[in-house]
Design an enzyme around this catalytic site. Sequence first.
Site, mmCIF file in Angstrom:
data_model
loop_
_atom_site.group_PDB
_atom_site.id
_atom_site.type_symbol
_atom_site.label_atom_id
_atom_site.label_comp_id
_atom_site.label_asym_id
_atom_site.label_seq_id
_atom_site.Cartn_x
_atom_site.Cartn_y
_atom_site.Cartn_z
ATOM 1 N N ASN A 2 65.141 58.358 29.068
ATOM 2 C CA ASN A 2 64.329 57.570 29.995
ATOM 3 C C ASN A 2 64.728 56.114 29.789
ATOM 4 O O ASN A 2 64.249 55.453 28.871
ATOM 5 C CB ASN A 2 62.844 57.787 29.705
ATOM 6 N N LYS B 190 64.169 55.461 25.979
ATOM 7 C CA LYS B 190 63.395 56.466 25.268
ATOM 8 C C LYS B 190 64.222 57.751 25.241
ATOM 9 O O LYS B 190 64.857 58.101 26.248
ATOM 10 C CB LYS B 190 62.070 56.705 25.979
ATOM 11 N N ARG C 103 64.868 60.902 33.314
ATOM 12 C CA ARG C 103 63.754 60.497 34.155
ATOM 13 C C ARG C 103 64.284 59.479 35.170
ATOM 14 O O ARG C 103 64.915 58.494 34.808
ATOM 15 C CB ARG C 103 62.658 59.848 33.324
ATOM 16 N N HIS D 214 54.107 59.352 38.430
ATOM 17 C CA HIS D 214 53.634 60.196 37.318
ATOM 18 C C HIS D 214 53.768 61.685 37.650
ATOM 19 O O HIS D 214 53.102 62.529 37.047
ATOM 20 C CB HIS D 214 52.168 59.889 36.959
ATOM 21 N N HIS E 127 45.845 60.601 35.001
ATOM 22 C CA HIS E 127 46.869 60.121 34.065
ATOM 23 C C HIS E 127 46.543 58.657 33.790
ATOM 24 O O HIS E 127 46.861 57.775 34.587
ATOM 25 C CB HIS E 127 48.259 60.271 34.689
ATOM 26 N N GLY F 76 47.021 55.648 31.383
ATOM 27 C CA GLY F 76 47.658 54.883 30.326
ATOM 28 C C GLY F 76 47.656 53.431 30.749
ATOM 29 O O GLY F 76 46.790 53.001 31.516
ATOM 30 N N ASN F 77 48.646 52.654 30.286
ATOM 31 C CA ASN F 77 48.752 51.271 30.755
ATOM 32 C C ASN F 77 49.028 51.260 32.251
ATOM 33 O O ASN F 77 48.549 50.418 32.990
ATOM 34 C CB ASN F 77 49.850 50.537 29.983
ATOM 35 N N GLY F 78 49.823 52.233 32.703
ATOM 36 C CA GLY F 78 49.918 52.556 34.117
ATOM 37 C C GLY F 78 49.009 53.744 34.344
ATOM 38 O O GLY F 78 48.932 54.642 33.508
ATOM 39 N N ARG G 281 48.269 45.635 36.372
ATOM 40 C CA ARG G 281 48.347 45.807 37.824
ATOM 41 C C ARG G 281 46.949 45.878 38.414
ATOM 42 O O ARG G 281 46.051 46.502 37.845
ATOM 43 C CB ARG G 281 49.117 47.075 38.188
ATOM 44 N N ASP H 94 43.911 48.309 26.302
ATOM 45 C CA ASP H 94 42.693 49.059 26.611
ATOM 46 C C ASP H 94 41.826 49.288 25.383
ATOM 47 O O ASP H 94 40.609 49.419 25.484
ATOM 48 C CB ASP H 94 43.025 50.400 27.270
ATOM 49 N N ARG H 95 42.445 49.285 24.190
ATOM 50 C CA ARG H 95 41.641 49.456 22.967
ATOM 51 C C ARG H 95 40.732 48.260 22.756
ATOM 52 O O ARG H 95 39.573 48.411 22.359
ATOM 53 C CB ARG H 95 42.573 49.644 21.773
ATOM 54 N N GLU I 34 55.995 64.543 29.014
ATOM 55 C CA GLU I 34 56.955 64.317 30.095
ATOM 56 C C GLU I 34 58.386 64.638 29.665
ATOM 57 O O GLU I 34 59.161 65.202 30.446
ATOM 58 C CB GLU I 34 56.838 62.873 30.590
#
Length: 414
Positions: free
Chosen positions: A13, A20, A97, A187, A215, A217-219, A248, A290-291, A395
Amino acid sequence: MGAVKKSMQLVLNAGSSSVKYAVYSLSGLAGKPVWNCLVEGLAEGIGTSNQCRIKHETENGKEVHKTDLPDHRTAMKQIMQLLPNSYVEDISSIGHRVVHGGESFSDAAVIDATVVEHIKQAAALAPLHNPWNLLGIEVSAELFGASVPQVAVFDTAFHQTLPKHAFLYALPMEFYEKHRIRRYGFHGTSYKYVSEETARMLQKPPNEVNMIACHIGNGASMCAIQGGKSIDTTMGLTPLEGLVMGTRCGDIDPAVPLHLMTNLGYTAEEVNTVLNKKSGFLGLCGTMDDREVEDGTLAGDSLMTLTKQVQIHRMRRYLGAYMVALSGQVDALVFTAGLGEKSHLLRTLVCQDLAALGFEVDEEKNKAKGGRFSENTPIHKEGSKIQIWVVPTAEELSIAQQTYWLLEQAEPVL
């Protein structure tokens, strides 16, 4: 004597400053293929002066290698050097990906010149992703040659089942017909994996299961899945539309950018930066983490609480919309990805006071293990009309599986 069949799969990815990767071994059990992740990692900070490193994880533990990564070719070569020679020599295929496949792909595709050209054409719709995905394909071809087949697995492919009334924007029809401006959704690789896993947990064929998947996550996005097929999703032409995300904004009045440009002097580039990189959690409360937002909410911080409320309000609005899209016939609500898998607070707030609609969270189950789950876990109350699950996404594994099924031209065993 015939050649020994290779049994390793490489998954890549490639992003603008990162690669990744994962290596899977493939074996058989009772006539079914079994995947085992041997190595996974992340080369990050590519092209930066002081943030370059490769995080490399095997069954023996995690390592961090600080090294110069001036470009993706160097990063790929160094990743290969970290792998045992026996792994590299045994790689039978490479799955990539690819973020955007436009309307050209409703499934994974073996990469050839035609596929590469379609990915290039779709780059206009994903300029921050597709060019780097293509570079990963190019470098892989240089390193492994034509004898190792490469497969593109598209984030958008799963959503090619959207009905026309769900993917069209109410714009002049020529925008779609000439420029293919429409909802594509993202996603998709995650949703494909999660929908199949959920069906397995419910002990039903995927084509008999309706679900709403989140889904987060940060996105972040949501998807209405009917009989294993996507019928609506929150992201659109780009990943900007829909839910509130780390940086976003998600859904806004389309006149806001015009107002910023006409009355406040912003350029188009500045507006793009604001909407994609300075909004969402970051814009509302000053952090994209988000934490921190959740910790602040639990501690009673008013701004963090408000940010959380904006996020949850948006999710619940789509939850209601997708209940209607599925005609009220919903088997499961599924949470996945970083926050979906690890936040009991998010799951509680999304389902709060919705027992009349069939959503009942068992808080003891929801908060078990600190609310952080790494395996498929039901969190609904006994007797809840709609089951509620946490299903960790995978994924890279899905890319490996789709690559295998395509190259073997076999039907998946679910």
